[in-house]
Design a protein around this motif. Structure first.
Motif, short mmCIF file in Angstrom:
data_model
loop_
_atom_site.label_atom_id
_atom_site.label_comp_id
_atom_site.label_asym_id
_atom_site.label_seq_id
_atom_site.Cartn_x
_atom_site.Cartn_y
_atom_site.Cartn_z
N ASP A 112 0.79 -1.13 -0.04
CA ASP A 112 0.02 0.02 -0.07
C ASP A 112 0.93 1.17 -0.04
OD1 ASP A 112 0.82 0.11 2.71
OD2 ASP A 112 -0.77 -0.78 3.29
N ALA A 113 0.27 2.43 -0.14
CA ALA A 113 0.94 3.63 -0.20
C ALA A 113 2.04 3.86 1.06
CB ALA A 113 0.20 4.92 -0.20
N GLN A 114 1.53 3.20 2.16
CA GLN A 114 2.33 3.55 3.52
C GLN A 114 3.61 2.50 3.36
OE1 GLN A 114 2.29 5.69 5.94
NE2 GLN A 114 3.74 4.77 7.11
N ALA A 115 3.38 1.42 2.69
CA ALA A 115 4.85 0.71 2.66
C ALA A 115 5.46 1.37 1.60
CB ALA A 115 4.38 -0.58 1.98
N ALA A 116 5.13 1.82 0.71
CA ALA A 116 5.98 2.57 -0.38
C ALA A 116 6.54 3.91 0.29
CB ALA A 116 5.17 2.96 -1.60
N ALA A 117 5.91 4.50 1.15
CA ALA A 117 6.27 5.80 1.76
C ALA A 117 7.58 5.49 2.83
CB ALA A 117 5.42 6.42 2.60
N LEU B 110 12.27 17.61 -4.13
CA LEU B 110 11.02 17.29 -3.43
C LEU B 110 9.93 17.53 -4.42
CD1 LEU B 110 12.06 18.46 0.10
CD2 LEU B 110 12.14 16.05 -1.07
N ALA B 111 8.67 16.87 -4.07
CA ALA B 111 7.56 16.86 -4.85
C ALA B 111 6.46 17.40 -3.89
CB ALA B 111 7.08 15.61 -5.39
N THR B 112 5.33 17.91 -4.39
CA THR B 112 4.14 18.21 -3.58
C THR B 112 3.05 17.24 -4.12
OG1 THR B 112 3.74 20.09 -4.84
CG2 THR B 112 4.88 20.57 -3.12
N GLY B 113 1.72 17.76 -3.74
CA GLY B 113 0.79 16.87 -4.09
C GLY B 113 0.21 15.93 -2.99
N SER B 114 -0.94 15.10 -3.14
CA SER B 114 -1.32 14.49 -2.11
C SER B 114 -0.42 13.04 -1.76
CB SER B 114 -2.75 14.19 -2.33
OG SER B 114 -3.10 13.68 -3.87
N THR B 115 0.22 12.69 -2.96
CA THR B 115 0.71 11.30 -3.05
C THR B 115 2.11 11.49 -2.13
OG1 THR B 115 0.32 11.27 -5.36
CG2 THR B 115 2.07 9.93 -4.77
#
Ligand code: GLP
Length: 246
Positions: free
Chosen positions: A9-14, A39-44
């Protein structure tokens, strides 16, 4: 060649990308050099920043010698505007870690001379020794940063007009589409491709179509994320939904 990792999931990727970033910061610190992060922005990337803040608070990860360059900024938004990317970075990372403000760079959306500001931004990246690692999201137009289609491979930091699709997607943050700026300053495709490593994050079924195009189309300006296929060390971090498996 770009590679792909499909996370639970997204958390594991983070957590995985934050660990890569922490390793670069610590390695650079040991060598007495600054780590230079794009660095990037956005919700991702929000879970990534939460994990970096956690590493700072709980695992002594210091940003005291880190230098950062953000991909982009809306034209006409002052730094303290709630939707400016400078404000986003302050809220989600800079104010929560020990990074000196002078070490943080976000293009200046209020500049009266975009060409000069963009040139100075490029020079600052070069003077810092180039980007060790660039974090990216991806827009549904195939944009990386705000490199909307068409964006050629040799583009540099510059002023760009925003695509209607992007303005509509980002209107959720502004309340209505009319309030979304029509232009932005963005790092160029060439600038991004010069980063020594690139970690692109994309989550959710809404990104599956554009991720597929980015990976499968021959590199072309009409889908700027396809240029990433030419990078020797670019990883797409996906969840099952954005990978098309869910
Ligand atoms: C924004 C940013 C991009 C970001 C993309 C996706 O407009 N300029 O850098 O990657 O669009 O945003 P999100 O992560 O909210 O889907």
């Amino acid at each position: 060649m770009s590679s792909v990792v499909i996370h639970r999931d997204a958390q594991a990727a983070a957590v995985a990308v934050a660990a890569d970033i922490a390793a670069i910061i610590r390695e650079r610190n040991r060598a007495g050099r600054a780590a230079v992060l794009g660095l990037a922005t956005g919700s991702t990337p929000l879970p990534l920043y939460r994990e970096l803040v956690r590493l700072h608070r709980e695992e002594n990860l210091s940003f005291a010698h880190v230098v950062t360059f953000n991909l982009d900024e809306y034209e006409g938004l002052p730094a303290d505007h709630p939707q400016s990317y400078r404000h986003y970075m302050e809220q989600n990372l800079f104010s929560q870690v020990d990074i000196p403000r002078a070490s943080t760079h976000v293009p200046d959306g209020m500049t009266g001379d975009p060409a000069a500001a963009c040139g100075a931004f490029e020079k600052a990246i070069a003077d810092a020794g180039g980007l060790d690692l660039q974090v990216l999201g991806i827009g549904r137009t195939g944009h990386i940063g705000f490199n909307e289609p068409p964006s050629a491979k040799d583009t540099r930091t510059r002023r760009v007009a925003l695509d209607d699709v992007t303005r509509k997607d980002n209107s959720v943050f502004f309340g209505d589409v009319a309030s979304v700026p029509r232009a932005a300053l963005t790092m160029g495709v060439a600038t991004i491709l010069e980063a020594r490593r690139i970690e692109l994050l994309a989550f959710g079924s809404g990104k599956a179509g554009i991720v597929r195009r980015a990976r499968n189309e021959s590199p072309n300006a009409g889908c700027p994320a396809t240029w990433l296929q030419l990078h020797p060390a670019c990883t797409f971090h996906l969840d099952p939904a954005s990978s098309g498996q869910a």
